[in-house]
Design a protein around this motif. Structure first.
Motif, short mmCIF file in Angstrom:
data_model
loop_
_atom_site.label_atom_id
_atom_site.label_comp_id
_atom_site.label_asym_id
_atom_site.label_seq_id
_atom_site.Cartn_x
_atom_site.Cartn_y
_atom_site.Cartn_z
N TYR A 37 2.58 11.94 42.65
CA TYR A 37 3.27 11.30 41.53
C TYR A 37 4.36 10.34 42.01
CZ TYR A 37 1.09 14.55 38.21
OH TYR A 37 0.20 15.24 37.44
N SER A 38 5.05 10.73 43.09
CA SER A 38 6.16 9.91 43.59
C SER A 38 5.69 8.58 44.20
CB SER A 38 6.97 10.69 44.62
OG SER A 38 6.15 11.14 45.68
N ARG A 54 9.67 8.85 28.51
CA ARG A 54 9.94 10.22 28.95
C ARG A 54 9.22 11.23 28.05
NH1 ARG A 54 13.98 12.75 31.86
NH2 ARG A 54 15.39 10.95 31.88
N PRO A 63 5.44 14.39 35.52
CA PRO A 63 6.89 14.32 35.80
C PRO A 63 7.35 12.86 35.93
CG PRO A 63 5.71 14.99 37.77
CD PRO A 63 4.70 14.98 36.65
N LEU A 64 8.51 12.57 35.36
CA LEU A 64 9.01 11.19 35.34
C LEU A 64 10.48 11.17 35.71
CD1 LEU A 64 8.23 8.22 34.51
CD2 LEU A 64 9.18 8.77 32.26
N ASN A 65 10.82 10.33 36.66
CA ASN A 65 12.22 10.07 37.00
C ASN A 65 12.61 8.70 36.49
OD1 ASN A 65 12.78 12.45 38.31
ND2 ASN A 65 12.29 11.68 40.34
N ASP A 218 15.23 13.93 38.36
CA ASP A 218 14.92 15.30 37.96
C ASP A 218 14.06 16.00 39.00
OD1 ASP A 218 16.19 14.58 35.63
OD2 ASP A 218 14.34 14.09 34.60
N SER A 219 13.26 15.23 39.74
CA SER A 219 12.30 15.83 40.67
C SER A 219 12.04 14.86 41.82
CB SER A 219 10.99 16.14 39.93
OG SER A 219 9.97 16.49 40.83
N ASN A 221 9.09 14.75 43.33
CA ASN A 221 7.72 14.31 43.18
C ASN A 221 7.46 13.95 41.73
OD1 ASN A 221 5.00 13.74 43.68
ND2 ASN A 221 4.38 15.87 43.39
N ALA A 222 7.82 12.74 41.37
CA ALA A 222 7.66 12.28 39.99
C ALA A 222 7.46 10.77 39.98
CB ALA A 222 8.89 12.65 39.16
N LYS A 224 8.25 7.12 39.12
CA LYS A 224 9.55 6.46 38.97
C LYS A 224 9.45 5.34 37.93
CE LYS A 224 13.28 4.33 41.65
NZ LYS A 224 13.73 3.91 43.00
#
Length: 231
Positions: A37-38, A54, A63-65, A218-219, A221-222, A224
Protein backbone atom coordinates in the motif's frame (compact mmCIF):
# COMPACT_ATOMS: atom_id res chain seq x y z
CA UNK A 1 -15.83 7.81 -10.09
CA UNK A 2 -12.10 8.49 -10.37
CA UNK A 3 -11.63 7.57 -6.70
CA UNK A 4 -13.41 4.25 -7.24
CA UNK A 5 -11.18 3.55 -10.25
CA UNK A 6 -8.10 4.24 -8.14
CA UNK A 7 -9.40 1.97 -5.38
CA UNK A 8 -10.06 -0.84 -7.87
CA UNK A 9 -6.57 -0.49 -9.35
CA UNK A 10 -4.96 -0.61 -5.90
CA UNK A 11 -6.96 -3.63 -4.74
CA UNK A 12 -6.27 -5.51 -7.98
CA UNK A 13 -2.53 -4.92 -7.79
CA UNK A 14 -2.38 -5.94 -4.10
CA UNK A 15 -4.48 -9.07 -4.69
CA UNK A 16 -2.44 -10.13 -7.73
CA UNK A 17 0.87 -9.39 -5.98
CA UNK A 18 1.96 -6.97 -8.66
CA UNK A 19 5.74 -6.89 -8.86
CA UNK A 20 7.85 -3.75 -8.55
CA UNK A 21 11.57 -3.09 -8.53
CA UNK A 22 13.05 -1.14 -5.60
CA UNK A 23 16.52 -0.13 -4.51
CA UNK A 24 17.90 -1.72 -1.34
CA UNK A 25 20.29 0.80 0.22
CA UNK A 26 21.85 -1.68 2.66
CA UNK A 27 22.66 -4.21 -0.06
CA UNK A 28 23.26 -1.52 -2.70
CA UNK A 29 21.23 -3.42 -5.27
CA UNK A 30 17.89 -3.55 -7.04
CA UNK A 31 15.29 -6.02 -5.78
CA UNK A 32 11.93 -7.27 -7.03
CA UNK A 33 9.06 -7.64 -4.55
CA UNK A 34 5.28 -7.61 -4.11
CA UNK A 35 3.72 -4.17 -4.19
CA UNK A 36 2.55 -2.67 -0.86
CA UNK A 37 0.00 0.00 0.00
CA UNK A 38 2.84 2.40 0.85
CA UNK A 39 4.06 2.18 -2.76
CA UNK A 40 0.97 4.08 -3.94
CA UNK A 41 0.69 7.86 -3.88
CA UNK A 42 -2.30 9.92 -4.94
CA UNK A 43 -1.79 13.56 -5.95
CA UNK A 44 -4.77 15.90 -5.69
CA UNK A 45 -4.98 19.54 -6.84
CA UNK A 46 -6.42 20.64 -3.44
CA UNK A 47 -7.21 19.10 -0.05
CA UNK A 48 -10.96 19.77 -0.44
CA UNK A 49 -11.89 16.11 -0.88
CA UNK A 50 -9.40 14.59 1.55
CA UNK A 51 -12.01 13.68 4.16
CA UNK A 52 -14.19 12.05 1.49
CA UNK A 53 -11.19 10.05 0.28
CA UNK A 54 -10.49 8.89 3.83
CA UNK A 55 -14.09 7.74 4.31
CA UNK A 56 -14.26 5.98 0.93
CA UNK A 57 -10.91 4.21 1.32
CA UNK A 58 -11.95 3.13 4.80
CA UNK A 59 -15.09 1.48 3.44
CA UNK A 60 -12.94 -0.61 1.08
CA UNK A 61 -10.43 -1.50 3.79
CA UNK A 62 -7.53 0.41 2.24
CA UNK A 63 -5.26 2.21 4.75
CA UNK A 64 -4.71 5.86 3.84
CA UNK A 65 -2.24 8.42 5.12
CA UNK A 66 -3.13 12.04 4.43
CA UNK A 67 -0.21 14.44 4.22
CA UNK A 68 -1.49 17.95 4.80
CA UNK A 69 -1.11 20.98 7.02
CA UNK A 70 -3.89 21.50 9.53
CA UNK A 71 -4.73 25.12 10.22
CA UNK A 72 -5.52 25.25 13.91
CA UNK A 73 -6.58 28.81 14.67
CA UNK A 74 -9.66 28.53 12.43
CA UNK A 75 -10.62 25.17 13.93
CA UNK A 76 -13.84 24.62 15.89
CA UNK A 77 -12.08 22.76 18.72
CA UNK A 78 -9.28 25.31 19.12
CA UNK A 79 -11.74 28.21 18.99
CA UNK A 80 -13.83 26.56 21.69
CA UNK A 81 -10.80 25.94 23.90
CA UNK A 82 -9.68 29.55 23.42
CA UNK A 83 -13.17 30.76 24.44
CA UNK A 84 -12.84 28.64 27.55
CA UNK A 85 -9.43 30.16 28.35
CA UNK A 86 -10.85 33.63 27.77
CA UNK A 87 -13.75 32.91 30.12
CA UNK A 88 -11.41 31.80 32.91
CA UNK A 89 -9.22 34.90 32.45
CA UNK A 90 -12.29 37.16 32.36
CA UNK A 91 -13.57 35.69 35.63
CA UNK A 92 -10.17 36.19 37.27
CA UNK A 93 -10.03 39.80 36.02
CA UNK A 94 -13.75 40.42 36.72
CA UNK A 95 -14.33 41.58 33.14
CA UNK A 96 -18.13 41.44 32.98
CA UNK A 97 -18.49 41.98 29.23
CA UNK A 98 -15.94 39.29 28.41
CA UNK A 99 -17.45 36.92 30.97
CA UNK A 100 -20.88 37.11 29.39
CA UNK A 101 -19.65 36.82 25.79
CA UNK A 102 -17.31 33.88 26.37
CA UNK A 103 -19.69 32.05 28.71
CA UNK A 104 -22.24 31.97 25.88
CA UNK A 105 -19.53 30.89 23.39
CA UNK A 106 -18.48 27.98 25.62
CA UNK A 107 -22.07 26.82 26.21
CA UNK A 108 -22.79 26.92 22.47
CA UNK A 109 -19.58 25.03 21.60
CA UNK A 110 -19.16 21.25 21.39
CA UNK A 111 -18.08 21.32 25.05
CA UNK A 112 -21.73 21.75 26.10
CA UNK A 113 -23.75 21.87 22.86
CA UNK A 114 -26.54 23.97 24.42
CA UNK A 115 -29.13 25.24 21.96
CA UNK A 116 -30.04 28.92 21.74
CA UNK A 117 -33.25 28.57 23.77
CA UNK A 118 -31.48 26.84 26.65
CA UNK A 119 -28.77 29.49 26.65
CA UNK A 120 -31.36 32.29 26.53
CA UNK A 121 -33.25 30.87 29.52
CA UNK A 122 -30.03 30.37 31.49
CA UNK A 123 -28.66 33.87 30.85
CA UNK A 124 -31.43 35.62 32.81
CA UNK A 125 -29.66 34.64 36.01
CA UNK A 126 -26.54 32.92 34.71
CA UNK A 127 -24.28 33.74 37.65
CA UNK A 128 -26.42 31.54 39.87
CA UNK A 129 -26.33 28.64 37.41
CA UNK A 130 -24.41 25.47 38.23
CA UNK A 131 -22.48 25.86 35.00
CA UNK A 132 -21.16 29.30 35.88
CA UNK A 133 -20.46 28.35 39.49
CA UNK A 134 -18.26 25.51 38.23
CA UNK A 135 -16.25 28.03 36.17
CA UNK A 136 -15.91 30.31 39.19
CA UNK A 137 -14.45 27.42 41.17
CA UNK A 138 -12.17 26.45 38.27
CA UNK A 139 -10.93 30.04 37.79
CA UNK A 140 -10.12 30.31 41.50
CA UNK A 141 -7.92 27.19 41.31
CA UNK A 142 -6.27 28.13 38.00
CA UNK A 143 -5.34 31.56 39.34
CA UNK A 144 -2.87 29.95 41.76
CA UNK A 145 -1.22 27.67 39.19
CA UNK A 146 1.40 28.20 36.50
CA UNK A 147 0.26 28.09 32.88
CA UNK A 148 0.74 24.41 32.08
CA UNK A 149 -0.66 23.17 35.40
CA UNK A 150 -3.64 25.48 34.97
CA UNK A 151 -4.30 24.18 31.47
CA UNK A 152 -3.97 20.58 32.67
CA UNK A 153 -6.60 21.28 35.33
CA UNK A 154 -8.93 22.92 32.79
CA UNK A 155 -8.59 19.98 30.41
CA UNK A 156 -9.31 17.55 33.25
CA UNK A 157 -12.31 19.41 34.68
CA UNK A 158 -13.90 19.86 31.25
CA UNK A 159 -13.03 16.28 30.20
CA UNK A 160 -11.73 17.84 26.99
CA UNK A 161 -9.87 14.93 25.40
CA UNK A 162 -12.80 12.51 25.74
CA UNK A 163 -15.19 15.09 24.28
CA UNK A 164 -12.87 15.66 21.31
CA UNK A 165 -12.57 11.93 20.57
CA UNK A 166 -16.36 11.76 20.23
CA UNK A 167 -16.27 14.25 17.35
CA UNK A 168 -15.89 13.22 13.73
CA UNK A 169 -12.32 13.42 12.39
CA UNK A 170 -11.07 12.97 15.95
CA UNK A 171 -7.51 12.29 14.78
CA UNK A 172 -7.26 15.69 13.13
CA UNK A 173 -8.65 17.47 16.17
CA UNK A 174 -6.30 15.63 18.54
CA UNK A 175 -3.33 16.55 16.32
CA UNK A 176 -4.29 20.20 16.65
CA UNK A 177 -4.82 19.89 20.39
CA UNK A 178 -1.40 18.28 20.77
CA UNK A 179 0.17 21.12 18.79
CA UNK A 180 -1.60 23.66 21.00
CA UNK A 181 -0.46 21.84 24.14
CA UNK A 182 3.16 21.83 22.91
CA UNK A 183 2.93 25.58 22.30
CA UNK A 184 1.43 26.11 25.78
CA UNK A 185 4.20 24.01 27.36
CA UNK A 186 6.83 26.13 25.65
CA UNK A 187 5.18 29.35 26.81
CA UNK A 188 4.89 27.99 30.34
CA UNK A 189 8.63 27.30 30.38
CA UNK A 190 9.14 31.02 29.81
CA UNK A 191 6.75 31.90 32.65
CA UNK A 192 3.88 33.07 30.45
CA UNK A 193 0.47 33.18 32.09
CA UNK A 194 -2.96 32.08 30.88
CA UNK A 195 -3.73 35.73 30.19
CA UNK A 196 -0.58 35.95 28.03
CA UNK A 197 -1.79 32.90 26.11
CA UNK A 198 -5.16 34.53 25.47
CA UNK A 199 -3.47 37.72 24.27
CA UNK A 200 -1.25 35.64 21.98
CA UNK A 201 -4.25 34.15 20.20
CA UNK A 202 -6.02 37.50 20.04
CA UNK A 203 -2.93 38.93 18.35
CA UNK A 204 -2.98 36.11 15.79
CA UNK A 205 -6.66 36.73 15.05
CA UNK A 206 -6.22 40.50 14.84
CA UNK A 207 -3.54 40.25 12.16
CA UNK A 208 -5.18 37.31 10.37
CA UNK A 209 -2.11 35.12 10.94
CA UNK A 210 -2.23 31.35 10.54
CA UNK A 211 -0.97 28.54 12.74
CA UNK A 212 -0.43 25.27 10.90
CA UNK A 213 0.52 21.80 12.11
CA UNK A 214 1.35 18.68 10.15
CA UNK A 215 -0.76 15.63 10.89
CA UNK A 216 1.31 12.50 11.42
CA UNK A 217 0.79 9.33 9.43
CA UNK A 218 -1.63 6.72 10.80
CA UNK A 219 0.33 3.77 9.40
CA UNK A 220 3.68 2.96 7.81
CA UNK A 221 2.02 0.78 5.18
CA UNK A 222 -0.71 2.93 3.68
CA UNK A 223 -1.55 4.72 0.47
CA UNK A 224 -0.30 8.30 0.61
CA UNK A 225 -2.65 11.13 -0.31
CA UNK A 226 -1.26 14.64 -0.75
CA UNK A 227 -1.74 17.81 -2.73
CA UNK A 228 0.33 18.38 -5.86
CA UNK A 229 2.29 21.29 -4.33
CA UNK A 230 3.48 19.02 -1.48
CA UNK A 231 4.79 16.31 -3.79
Amino acid sequence: ISALMIIKDIKDKIANKYQIVTYNKKKDQLEQRDIKYSDFAILAPTSTWFDSFRELFGKFGIPLNIDKDLQINEDIVIKSVCSLFKLIVAIINKNEESIRFNFVAVLRSFLYSYDDQKIYDLMDDFKNSNEFKSFIDLAYKVNYLNLIDGVDLIYKEIDLVNKVTLLGNGLNYLAKLNFLYERITLMSNFNFSLEDLVEYFEYIDSYDLKLEVKIKADSNNAVKLQTIHKS
